[in-house]
Design a protein around this motif. Sequence first.
Motif, PDB file in Angstrom:
ATOM      1  N   GLY A  21      20.283   9.306  -9.625  1.00  0.00           N
ATOM      2  CA  GLY A  21      20.680   8.023  -9.341  1.00  0.00           C
ATOM      3  C   GLY A  21      20.809   7.672  -7.852  1.00  0.00           C
ATOM      4  O   GLY A  21      20.036   6.866  -7.171  1.00  0.00           O
ATOM      5  N   THR A  22      21.847   8.380  -7.513  1.00  0.00           N
ATOM      6  CA  THR A  22      22.348   7.997  -5.883  1.00  0.00           C
ATOM      7  C   THR A  22      21.310   8.884  -4.916  1.00  0.00           C
ATOM      8  O   THR A  22      21.184   8.324  -3.701  1.00  0.00           O
ATOM      9  N   GLY A  23      20.837  10.226  -5.336  1.00  0.00           N
ATOM     10  CA  GLY A  23      20.150  10.675  -4.231  1.00  0.00           C
ATOM     11  C   GLY A  23      21.361  11.487  -3.337  1.00  0.00           C
ATOM     12  O   GLY A  23      20.773  12.195  -2.537  1.00  0.00           O
ATOM     13  N   ARG A  24      22.487  11.314  -3.650  1.00  0.00           N
ATOM     14  CA  ARG A  24      23.678  11.961  -2.694  1.00  0.00           C
ATOM     15  C   ARG A  24      23.839  13.433  -3.019  1.00  0.00           C
ATOM     16  O   ARG A  24      23.782  14.197  -4.221  1.00  0.00           O
ATOM     17  N   TYR A  25      23.783  14.261  -1.815  1.00  0.00           N
ATOM     18  CA  TYR A  25      24.157  15.686  -2.068  1.00  0.00           C
ATOM     19  C   TYR A  25      25.672  15.944  -2.268  1.00  0.00           C
ATOM     20  O   TYR A  25      26.435  15.688  -1.490  1.00  0.00           O
ATOM     21  N   LEU A  26      25.983  16.469  -3.372  1.00  0.00           N
ATOM     22  CA  LEU A  26      27.441  16.430  -3.634  1.00  0.00           C
ATOM     23  C   LEU A  26      28.044  17.575  -2.849  1.00  0.00           C
ATOM     24  O   LEU A  26      29.129  17.645  -2.740  1.00  0.00           O
ATOM     25  N   LEU A  27      27.225  18.763  -2.693  1.00  0.00           N
ATOM     26  CA  LEU A  27      27.811  20.033  -2.063  1.00  0.00           C
ATOM     27  C   LEU A  27      26.557  20.323  -0.924  1.00  0.00           C
ATOM     28  O   LEU A  27      25.496  19.874  -1.084  1.00  0.00           O
ATOM     29  N   PRO A  28      26.994  20.916   0.293  1.00  0.00           N
ATOM     30  CA  PRO A  28      26.043  20.941   1.265  1.00  0.00           C
ATOM     31  C   PRO A  28      25.433  22.419   1.635  1.00  0.00           C
ATOM     32  O   PRO A  28      24.864  22.517   2.327  1.00  0.00           O
ATOM     33  N   TRP A  29      25.597  23.091   0.488  1.00  0.00           N
ATOM     34  CA  TRP A  29      24.953  24.627   0.646  1.00  0.00           C
ATOM     35  C   TRP A  29      23.484  24.928   1.036  1.00  0.00           C
ATOM     36  O   TRP A  29      23.227  25.693   1.590  1.00  0.00           O
ATOM     37  N   THR A  30      22.736  23.955   0.465  1.00  0.00           N
ATOM     38  CA  THR A  30      21.281  23.927   0.643  1.00  0.00           C
ATOM     39  C   THR A  30      21.225  23.837   2.239  1.00  0.00           C
ATOM     40  O   THR A  30      20.469  24.859   3.045  1.00  0.00           O
ATOM     41  N   ARG A  31      21.676  22.919   2.711  1.00  0.00           N
ATOM     42  CA  ARG A  31      21.500  22.786   4.359  1.00  0.00           C
ATOM     43  C   ARG A  31      22.079  23.905   5.164  1.00  0.00           C
ATOM     44  O   ARG A  31      21.522  24.307   5.991  1.00  0.00           O
ATOM     45  N   LEU A  32      23.364  24.380   4.640  1.00  0.00           N
ATOM     46  CA  LEU A  32      24.205  25.400   5.366  1.00  0.00           C
ATOM     47  C   LEU A  32      23.491  26.721   5.267  1.00  0.00           C
ATOM     48  O   LEU A  32      23.231  27.261   6.337  1.00  0.00           O
ATOM     49  N   HIS A  33      22.976  27.023   4.159  1.00  0.00           N
ATOM     50  CA  HIS A  33      22.063  28.348   4.052  1.00  0.00           C
ATOM     51  C   HIS A  33      20.667  28.335   4.609  1.00  0.00           C
ATOM     52  O   HIS A  33      20.288  29.256   5.183  1.00  0.00           O
ATOM     53  N   SER A  34      20.302  27.114   4.762  1.00  0.00           N
ATOM     54  CA  SER A  34      18.906  26.953   5.329  1.00  0.00           C
ATOM     55  C   SER A  34      19.146  27.257   6.954  1.00  0.00           C
ATOM     56  O   SER A  34      18.134  27.924   7.521  1.00  0.00           O
ATOM     57  N   LEU A  35      20.104  26.816   7.451  1.00  0.00           N
ATOM     58  CA  LEU A  35      20.717  26.871   8.778  1.00  0.00           C
ATOM     59  C   LEU A  35      20.998  28.407   9.009  1.00  0.00           C
ATOM     60  O   LEU A  35      20.596  28.807  10.226  1.00  0.00           O
ATOM     61  N   LYS A  36      21.750  29.115   8.288  1.00  0.00           N
ATOM     62  CA  LYS A  36      22.218  30.223   8.524  1.00  0.00           C
ATOM     63  C   LYS A  36      21.345  31.487   8.152  1.00  0.00           C
ATOM     64  O   LYS A  36      21.351  32.671   8.616  1.00  0.00           O
ATOM     65  N   SER A 145      32.731  24.103  12.359  1.00  0.00           N
ATOM     66  CA  SER A 145      32.638  24.066  11.010  1.00  0.00           C
ATOM     67  C   SER A 145      31.031  24.230  10.735  1.00  0.00           C
ATOM     68  O   SER A 145      30.520  24.765   9.992  1.00  0.00           O
ATOM     69  N   GLN A 146      30.181  23.525  11.777  1.00  0.00           N
ATOM     70  CA  GLN A 146      28.845  23.745  11.846  1.00  0.00           C
ATOM     71  C   GLN A 146      28.154  24.832  12.547  1.00  0.00           C
ATOM     72  O   GLN A 146      27.080  25.490  12.155  1.00  0.00           O
ATOM     73  N   ILE A 147      28.589  25.130  13.847  1.00  0.00           N
ATOM     74  CA  ILE A 147      28.377  26.226  14.642  1.00  0.00           C
ATOM     75  C   ILE A 147      28.362  27.432  13.760  1.00  0.00           C
ATOM     76  O   ILE A 147      27.390  28.468  13.849  1.00  0.00           O
ATOM     77  N   ALA A 148      29.462  27.804  12.898  1.00  0.00           N
ATOM     78  CA  ALA A 148      29.501  28.868  12.046  1.00  0.00           C
ATOM     79  C   ALA A 148      28.252  29.173  10.904  1.00  0.00           C
ATOM     80  O   ALA A 148      28.177  30.139  10.832  1.00  0.00           O
ATOM     81  N   TRP A 149      27.593  28.047  10.837  1.00  0.00           N
ATOM     82  CA  TRP A 149      26.509  28.225   9.908  1.00  0.00           C
ATOM     83  C   TRP A 149      25.212  28.300  10.623  1.00  0.00           C
ATOM     84  O   TRP A 149      24.340  28.205  10.072  1.00  0.00           O
ATOM     85  N   MET A 150      25.239  28.354  11.920  1.00  0.00           N
ATOM     86  CA  MET A 150      23.982  28.372  12.662  1.00  0.00           C
ATOM     87  C   MET A 150      23.212  29.859  12.816  1.00  0.00           C
ATOM     88  O   MET A 150      24.125  30.745  12.691  1.00  0.00           O
ATOM     89  N   ASP A 151      22.013  29.906  12.920  1.00  0.00           N
ATOM     90  CA  ASP A 151      21.301  31.256  12.726  1.00  0.00           C
ATOM     91  C   ASP A 151      21.752  32.057  13.922  1.00  0.00           C
ATOM     92  O   ASP A 151      21.946  31.474  14.922  1.00  0.00           O
TER      93      ASP A 151
END
Length: 727
Positions: A21-36, A145-151
């Motif tokens: 319905g909304t297309g909202r990502y309820l949790l961020p783990w796809t983005r964060l694991h993609s980065l890390k 909090s974002q740097i911690a998930w960078m490759d």
Amino acid sequence: MSRVHLVLLWHMHQPQYREPGTGRYLLPWTRLHSLKDYWGMVKILGEFPGVHATYNFVPSLGAQIEEYASGEFNEPWFELAFAPAESLKPEQRREILERAFQVNEQFLWRWPRFLELHSQVRSGGAEACVAHFVEQDWRDLQVLSQIAWMDEEYLAKDPVVSAMSLKGRDYSEEEKAALRDKQIELLGAVLPEYRLAAERGQIEISTTPFYHPILPLLCDTDIARVANANSPLPRPPFSYPADAREQLIRARQYHERVFGKPPVGLWPSEGSVSDQALEIASEMGFQWFATDEGVLGRTRNVGFWRDASGFPQTAQDLYAPWQLERQGRLMTGFFRDHYLSDLVGFVYSRMAPDAAAADLHGRIRAIGDKTPSGQTATVSVILDGENAWEYYAGNGRDFLRKFYRRIEDDPEVRALTVSEAIAMAPAIPKLHGIFPASWINANFDVWIGHSEDVRAWDLLRDAREAYGRAVERSQNGGGVSGKQLARAYESVLAAEGSDWCWWYGPEHASANDLEFDELYRKHLTEIYTAIGEAAPPTLRQPIKRAPDRSRREAPLSYLDVKVDGRESNYFEWLGAGLYARDSRSGAMHGRANVLGDVMYGFGPKHFYLRVDPLPDEIARIANFQLRATIWDSREMRITTNIENGKLTGCVVEQGGLCLLHPELLVSAAYGKILEVSVARELFDLKDRKALLITVALWEGGLPVDSLPQEGMLEAMLGEETYAWEME
């Protein structure tokens, strides 16, 4: 000819976090694991062209990565992490404090400013920080909090990310905006990197049913009773083999579009197989599948018990591919070495990278040495490609480089893709049926073994039946449009994914249990909404019960302990500090639980530590070491050797040097519990606010279990916590 054909299969998967319905990502783990994880896992392999591997990509994960890479996505945590610090409202600040520290504690310690902010929240409380943090605090917390998930590659070499990582604090809004752009850039590089590696022939990419469902249970939930006659089941059963086929059809279509050709191989979700599920896969053109040794054992009615070195009985069965013949079609099956895979997933993170890589390589070499002359062992190591690495130093990159280098330099071991291993195998033995089970305990209990699971399946079946009735109405001119049905069916397929029932029942828990539960029920609700029906009120009620949690309690009194390996009286440890583990695992299944609680406290002249093993688990281990490590300004390690339930020795190392007469300053005893006392004079308390503690159990030179489950236990100093004052 190589003595070992090594088949490495890295499985990449995240649930469908996108709300219907909304297309909202309820949790961020796809983005964060993609980065890390995802980009770096295939990029690093390119440094070792002689090492080939197979990567399994779940289509629903790939589709999410594509949306993130476009830059057109709706993820509230992303927007909040990069929002101007001066504009943050109190409720946004509360959410930052809730989200920012959902990371393994290793990454907190890596950046002192990150740890400092975390300590302020823990000591002062979230509400006090909401009120008193200044703009710079919020900006630093957002960035870290974002740097911690960078490759790791970006942290080491990228001009923007590396500079920000080294800076460590006092970030500007301009730097934060640059990090936002860099994240989008890296997200866009993930899937192309896999296609490039496949096109140069170094990797093979396999797939999984689109939304990662347990195919045998989609075909018929009653199949669970074959592996566990007492498994609770939904009534009536859920039985939609057409949905299993559709999940595979969509997976093949997606894979061909993104990676340029249809997939040859299938990692069935959670290694879950049955004759019916694999017959469907074979009909659709899949040529190989992979699952766990437990499934092969139950199929062949053999065991793979290991000797002291980890070498299995009936190794000739395990270290070979098998051809499954069903209805005149053949599929080749590979069966993961559970022991080796779990060493990578759960044990080597506790060792130095050199030692871990050498141990794994040595075990693989030993398999070749024990294989009869003229034969080749096909060894399958299969595990998650993302979840294990957060427990490793440097996100596991040093370990992988050292391991790949050893494999590439060893003429006796050849790392192959699955299809290469099939092509190079001699005559492959046949199976005429497969035992229906998953990779976990050779049954389906994680997904259908508990009342919460059964309720989830009942709600899914009811929603699926409602969709079926809507299809019938549409066929009879009932006014439900094709667009409505397509929207409903998308949520049917998403709700059939395995991830929801992973978190139901007693086996697993996370900080996001309630959000997983909510998202599952939203998918079911969307089915009814799309076909114009009111969702049943039961979908407003949570399925998940409140989970148990590990507990950390500060000391409430000073201690006077008699070190004798048993609780001498009720009052001896009353008021001690406590770490009580959460018995459930998280995203990865299989981390061994042998240790239960850790207690600690202070007396006038001694620090006391107590470790309680779990009685049933420790009884299975005859000889082991319990290693307690305590940090002040140095590292002190106390290693106790236990043989057949008796303490046979105690070694104390401080600053890398062994104490010659440790019994003068350290006492240890083991009975039902381990008790240790350490003289105050061994500690450097100058400017120290806390002692840091970890405890680990080692067997046969490998770490089996450790506490805390993440990070370290802090024993705060000062009279207010019934401890010594810092000097």
